[in-house]
Design a protein around this motif. Structure first.
Motif, mmCIF file in Angstrom:
data_model
loop_
_atom_site.group_PDB
_atom_site.id
_atom_site.type_symbol
_atom_site.label_atom_id
_atom_site.label_comp_id
_atom_site.label_asym_id
_atom_site.label_seq_id
_atom_site.Cartn_x
_atom_site.Cartn_y
_atom_site.Cartn_z
ATOM 1 N N LEU A 292 26.164 -16.009 -4.958
ATOM 2 C CA LEU A 292 25.868 -14.600 -5.596
ATOM 3 C C LEU A 292 26.023 -14.542 -7.127
ATOM 4 C CD1 LEU A 292 29.135 -13.751 -3.397
ATOM 5 C CD2 LEU A 292 26.783 -12.317 -3.350
ATOM 6 N N ALA A 293 26.592 -16.188 -8.102
ATOM 7 C CA ALA A 293 26.446 -15.895 -9.212
ATOM 8 C C ALA A 293 24.594 -16.509 -9.183
ATOM 9 C CB ALA A 293 27.241 -16.976 -9.321
ATOM 10 N N PHE A 294 24.009 -17.095 -8.458
ATOM 11 C CA PHE A 294 22.512 -17.141 -8.720
ATOM 12 C C PHE A 294 22.094 -16.400 -9.037
ATOM 13 C CE2 PHE A 294 18.376 -18.974 -7.653
ATOM 14 C CZ PHE A 294 17.925 -19.497 -7.545
ATOM 15 N N ASP A 295 22.318 -15.193 -7.430
ATOM 16 C CA ASP A 295 21.303 -13.810 -7.590
ATOM 17 C C ASP A 295 21.587 -13.502 -9.598
ATOM 18 O OD1 ASP A 295 20.923 -14.484 -4.656
ATOM 19 O OD2 ASP A 295 22.268 -13.634 -3.723
ATOM 20 N N GLU A 296 22.634 -13.294 -9.754
ATOM 21 C CA GLU A 296 22.742 -12.185 -10.748
ATOM 22 C C GLU A 296 21.897 -12.751 -11.947
ATOM 23 O OE1 GLU A 296 26.874 -10.281 -10.031
ATOM 24 O OE2 GLU A 296 26.925 -12.247 -11.170
ATOM 25 N N LEU A 297 21.701 -14.008 -11.919
ATOM 26 C CA LEU A 297 21.445 -14.856 -12.917
ATOM 27 C C LEU A 297 19.769 -14.465 -13.170
ATOM 28 C CD1 LEU A 297 23.981 -18.071 -13.732
ATOM 29 C CD2 LEU A 297 23.449 -15.951 -15.135
ATOM 30 N N PHE A 298 19.108 -15.038 -11.677
ATOM 31 C CA PHE A 298 17.809 -15.104 -10.732
ATOM 32 C C PHE A 298 16.838 -14.154 -11.420
ATOM 33 C CE2 PHE A 298 15.201 -15.697 -7.555
ATOM 34 C CZ PHE A 298 13.996 -16.376 -7.544
ATOM 35 N N LEU A 299 18.170 -13.140 -11.064
ATOM 36 C CA LEU A 299 17.234 -11.368 -10.875
ATOM 37 C C LEU A 299 17.276 -10.933 -12.710
ATOM 38 C CD1 LEU A 299 19.014 -9.339 -8.645
ATOM 39 C CD2 LEU A 299 16.644 -10.623 -8.322
ATOM 40 N N ILE A 300 18.186 -11.737 -13.420
ATOM 41 C CA ILE A 300 18.515 -11.436 -14.767
ATOM 42 C C ILE A 300 17.163 -11.975 -15.471
ATOM 43 C CG2 ILE A 300 19.313 -11.701 -17.176
ATOM 44 C CD1 ILE A 300 22.413 -11.392 -15.830
ATOM 45 N N ARG A 722 26.706 -4.499 -21.266
ATOM 46 C CA ARG A 722 26.457 -3.392 -20.919
ATOM 47 C C ARG A 722 24.882 -3.027 -22.305
ATOM 48 N NH1 ARG A 722 23.413 -1.679 -17.412
ATOM 49 N NH2 ARG A 722 24.918 -1.525 -15.318
ATOM 50 N N GLN A 723 25.709 -3.356 -23.812
ATOM 51 C CA GLN A 723 25.277 -2.759 -24.560
ATOM 52 C C GLN A 723 23.824 -3.593 -24.703
ATOM 53 O OE1 GLN A 723 29.002 -3.561 -26.405
ATOM 54 N NE2 GLN A 723 28.464 -2.157 -28.238
ATOM 55 N N SER A 724 23.994 -5.132 -24.312
ATOM 56 C CA SER A 724 22.742 -5.680 -24.700
ATOM 57 C C SER A 724 21.846 -5.329 -23.688
ATOM 58 C CB SER A 724 22.972 -7.321 -24.841
ATOM 59 O OG SER A 724 23.695 -7.874 -23.566
ATOM 60 N N GLY A 725 21.662 -4.848 -23.025
ATOM 61 C CA GLY A 725 20.981 -4.736 -21.888
ATOM 62 C C GLY A 725 21.119 -4.768 -20.274
ATOM 63 N N LEU A 726 21.843 -5.893 -20.505
ATOM 64 C CA LEU A 726 21.980 -6.547 -19.034
ATOM 65 C C LEU A 726 22.994 -5.521 -18.116
ATOM 66 C CD1 LEU A 726 22.768 -10.815 -19.733
ATOM 67 C CD2 LEU A 726 20.000 -9.067 -19.824
ATOM 68 N N TRP A 773 17.829 -3.522 -12.693
ATOM 69 C CA TRP A 773 17.690 -3.322 -13.542
ATOM 70 C C TRP A 773 17.703 -1.984 -13.724
ATOM 71 C CZ3 TRP A 773 17.653 -6.586 -17.880
ATOM 72 C CH2 TRP A 773 17.743 -7.432 -17.217
ATOM 73 N N GLN A 774 17.755 -0.614 -12.832
ATOM 74 C CA GLN A 774 17.487 0.818 -12.577
ATOM 75 C C GLN A 774 16.721 1.012 -13.724
ATOM 76 O OE1 GLN A 774 21.427 1.478 -14.768
ATOM 77 N NE2 GLN A 774 22.546 0.515 -12.501
ATOM 78 N N GLY A 775 15.377 0.622 -12.983
ATOM 79 C CA GLY A 775 13.834 1.079 -13.198
ATOM 80 C C GLY A 775 13.081 0.153 -13.672
ATOM 81 N N GLY A 776 13.171 -1.137 -12.590
ATOM 82 C CA GLY A 776 12.189 -1.243 -12.567
ATOM 83 C C GLY A 776 11.522 -2.372 -13.139
ATOM 84 N N ILE A 777 12.238 -3.306 -14.174
ATOM 85 C CA ILE A 777 12.068 -4.425 -14.666
ATOM 86 C C ILE A 777 11.120 -5.000 -14.709
ATOM 87 C CG2 ILE A 777 12.820 -5.563 -16.179
ATOM 88 C CD1 ILE A 777 14.099 -3.361 -17.407
#
Length: 782
Positions: A292-300, A722-726, A773-777
């Motif tokens: 689950l951590a990999f998923d988050e980092l991979f998508l970022i 959140r402040q850095s747009g992630l 990314w709430q808006g299709g990055i």
């Protein structure tokens, strides 16, 4: 019968070496419950405990093969929109219950699946009553001998006597009288909790309990502890989470490509979700977290790679070829030579400016390392070629500071022509004068309108300002270079908005926060990196001292001595994470105490997070102008003003801050020629707090401190995601460098193959990235 459950139990028994330990009470006891309920029941009508290991192995293989034939196929994957159904569509969740879950951020089926426990209690080690150890969390299986309602300490409660083959014990549940009727004599219970003693007899005090069944939820296993809110009990949340996971997890489509799962050795998504909530073991829980951590980092990483591509392929940039003669003349006018690190960073920037592809670069350097000079040189190169430059800072005071310092540098290189306020002109540097303007939100409307016209007309070469620069009224004629200072105060949207003020301008982001490489790859993965990793010669090291609370008076005497010598000081109030309101109130009280009892004859100012921006700016200006001797502040001053006359930074509750933040505070002093000091006061620091303070006393290299801070405290000390747009991180830790680098390498590999994720097999991944990314990055239009 539960085919899947029996299969899991038999597979666990095989894993445990056929020792009859897969299910509490033994396999025979479990199998008796199913007698006659299934076809081929004679296969289950055996005495497992009487078989030897070879016979057990043979029997389990035979039953597993039979189960495989009769087990239903995995349910079809749910459509993405099914996971967006409100949780009220799930059995047992009423409108009022859903409202309580909403307070925890859980509104949909997907939210519930990703509503992970804070931690797990290990109730998996079962003991007999005789083996129980007082003071430890343990589990027993016992028979209820009697249960009755009683009054304990004036409260209606339940008291029970339970036993097993080794002895009896007492169990009490305070404020739960209804359990007396629920617990039937001779029924079997699983009890998990901390063991105590009452009148020489072992006792459970309000333990978790449930009937002995084939699958336990609250006891006898790794039991999840979820975040709670008023009106939600742990048992209710556990039960609903379990029902959601059991039904929906097998129906989740896995969005990761099969080759990524295989190469990275990850669990399937449905299994990872299940094990994250109700793990079979600590190892299974760790594997679930890893997936689950990999998923988050991979998508970022896919997101930042996409941003990088969009920036670079969004059209050609204007090629800005620096006039080396003019640039050398400007640099030679400085009262000091550039350090090798400044020269290297400037060359990297100039190299990017000369390319037809828009620059996208992060300039990283400590407070006082000379980033502004490098940025000014880049702006000079831009203006030299007939383009405009924009410089955006997060606060008015910082925008003004940059305006003053750049004006000062240009005045040294040439001559100040005219202008006292927000518009100044400098000659003698380029063939025509350079017009520099300051644009902030607090300016009069008439002044703003005048500047808007001048910027659009090309009459202004350099504009410094705040968010006012990205308002729709501001249009540039030929924007060539946009600079954003202290990037983490803005975020991706503001950076993008500034970019759209021109035809693909070059972008330079500056930060004084030392960022370890692993964090830079995540937060700024779309930017190239330049680092100024040395301070100009002659800059004094700030003397740092950690004092005990009883030495506070000594610190106050020292502050007074410095003020008497004509210097100024900062006093930082303790960090109160629970509430900005509480933090502000504490700061107001501290300001009153210091003003009335400690420094009644000195001028003290106060800034805190609850002040209006204009009020905060006013106090900061008065401090910078020397009207105030001491500035009392909450942590808002971290990225603050340049006050060369400030020589003391006194930090209360220093153990509550991370190293990176403490180093930022320390960087607020030592801006002038006088020796400066940082005093750390800590009440009762933990061993970790002591280690941080000790590291800060002896280390002055911000990058070393940042690496140490990431190791000690994790990424939260640098800035909120959140402040850095992630997107928010639920499972990933940015300190897990190996997993971060694995996710990055896999993202790059996939991105090279299918950068828009348009291939059919990557559609689920594209949808997940767009949702996250709430808006299709990635691959989807915002």
């Amino acid at each position: 019968m539960e085919v899947a459950t029996l299969r899991k139990i038999l597979e666990l028994e095989r894993k445990k070496g056929y020792r009859d330990g897969a299910v509490i009470g033994g396999l025979d006891r479990y199998l008796r419950r199913w007698g006659g309920e299934v076809e081929n029941a004679e296969l289950l009508a055996i005495s497992y405990s009487s078989l030897d290991e070879g016979q057990r192995r043979e029997w389990i293989d035979k039953v597993l093969q039979w189960l495989e034939e009769m087990e239903p196929q995995k349910p079809p994957a749910a459509r993405d929109e099914s996971l967006e159904l409100p949780i009220t569509t799930m059995k047992g969740i009423s409108t009022s219950l859903a409202a309580r879950f909403r307070r925890l951020g859980v509104s949909t089926v997907r939210d519930m699946l990703y509503f992970f426990p804070n931690r797990h209690l290990d109730y998996s080690r079962r003991k007999t009553i005789a083996q129980l150890e007082v003071g430890k969390e343990q589990t027993v299986v016992a028979t209820v001998w009697q249960a009755q309602e009683t009054t304990l300490g004036g409260r209606r409660s339940t008291e029970a006597i339970v036993g097993d083959e080794t002895g009896n014990m007492r169990v009490v549940w305070f404020n739960q009288p209804y359990l007396a009727k629920k617990l039937r004599t001779n029924s079997n219970l699983v009890l998990s909790g901390k063991v105590g003693v009452f009148k020489g007899i072992k006792q459970f005090h309000s333990p978790e309990y449930e009937p002995l069944t084939e699958e336990l939820i609250h006891t006898g296993r790794l039991v999840p502890l979820y975040p709670l809110t008023q009106g939600l009990s742990p048992r209710v949340v556990r039960r609903l989470a379990k029902e959601t996971v059991d039904y929906w997890a097998p129906r989740m489509a896995d969005f990761l490509p099969h080759e990524v799962i295989r190469r990275a050795r990850l669990l399937e998504l449905s299994e990872a979700i299940r094990q994250a909530h109700y793990p079979d073991s600590e190892r299974a829980k760790d594997e679930a977290r890893r997936r689950l951590a990999f998923d988050e980092l991979f998508l970022i990483q896919l997101g930042v790679l996409s941003r990088r591509r969009d920036w670079r392929e969004g059209g050609e940039a204007n090629q800005i070829e620096a006039d080396r003669q003019i640039l050398e003349r400007f640099l030679s006018s400085l009262p000091y030579a550039l350090t090798p690190a400044q020269q290297r960073a400037l060359e990297e920037i100039l190299g990017d400016l000369a390319k037809p592809r828009p620059m996208s670069r992060l300039l990283q350097g400590e407070v006082g390392s000379g980033k502004t000079v490098v940025a000014t040189a880049a702006l000079m190169a831009t203006v030299c070629c007939g383009y405009q430059g924009a410089f955006m800072a997060p606060t008015e005071i910082l925008a003004e500071q940059h305006f003053w310092s750049i004006s000062s540098l240009l005045a040294e290189a040439g001559h100040r022509e005219n202008g006292e306020g927000f518009l100044r002109s400098f000659s003698g540097i380029l063939p025509s004068p350079i017009a520099v303007a300051l644009l902030t939100g607090s300016m009069k409307k008439s002044e703003k309108n005048e500047l808007h016209r001048a910027i659009w007309g090309g009459e202004v070469d350099l504009v410094l300002g705040t968010h006012a620069l990205i308002q729709k009224e501001v249009e540039f004629q030929r924007l060539g270079l946009a600079i954003v200072d202290e990037q983490h105060r803005f975020g991706v949207m503001q950076r993008s908005a500034l970019r759209h003020k021109g035809a693909n301008p070059h972008l330079l982001v500056m930060t004084a926060t030392p960022i370890p490489r692993s964090l830079a790859l995540t937060l700024y993965g779309d930017l190239d990196l330049s680092v100024i990793d040395e301070l100009p010669p002659g800059r004094q090291m700030i003397k740092t001292k950690w004092l005990a609370p009883e030495e506070r008076e000594r610190a106050y005497r020292f502050v007074r001595q410095q003020v008497q010598q004509g210097c100024q000081a900062f006093i930082i109030c303790p960090l109160i994470e629970e509430s900005e309101v509480i933090e502000a109130k504490a700061a107001i009280r501290e300001h009153e105490r210091l003003s009335e009892e400690v420094f009644p004859d000195l001028g003290l100012g106060l800034v805190h997070g609850r002040l209006k921006a204009s009020e905060k700016e006013d106090v900061m200006r008065r401090f910078r102008g020397g009207e105030l001797d001491i500035l009392v502040a909450t942590p808002v001053v971290e990225v603050g003003i340049d006050v060369p006359n400030a020589t003391v930074m006194l930090i209360e509750g220093a153990d509550r801050f991370g190293l990176a933040q403490l180093h930022q505070f320390r960087g607020r002093v030592g801006r002038g020629e006088k020796q400066s000091y940082c005093i750390l006061v800590a009440e009762e620091p933990t061993p970790e707090g002591r280690e941080r303070l000790s590291v800060l006393e002896r280390t002055h290299d911000g990058f070393l401190l940042a690496e140490e801070d990431l190791r000690l405290r994790g990424p939260g000390e640098f800035f909120g995601t959140r402040q850095s747009g992630l997107p928010d991180l639920k499972m990933a830790k940015l300190s897990d460098i190996k997993l971060l680098e694995l996710a990055r390498s896999e993202a790059i590999r996939l991105f090279q193959k299918d950068p828009t994720l348009s291939q059919p097999e990557h559609q689920p991944l594209s949808r997940e990235a767009a949702r996250l990314w709430q808006g299709g990055i990635v691959g989807v239009e915002a």
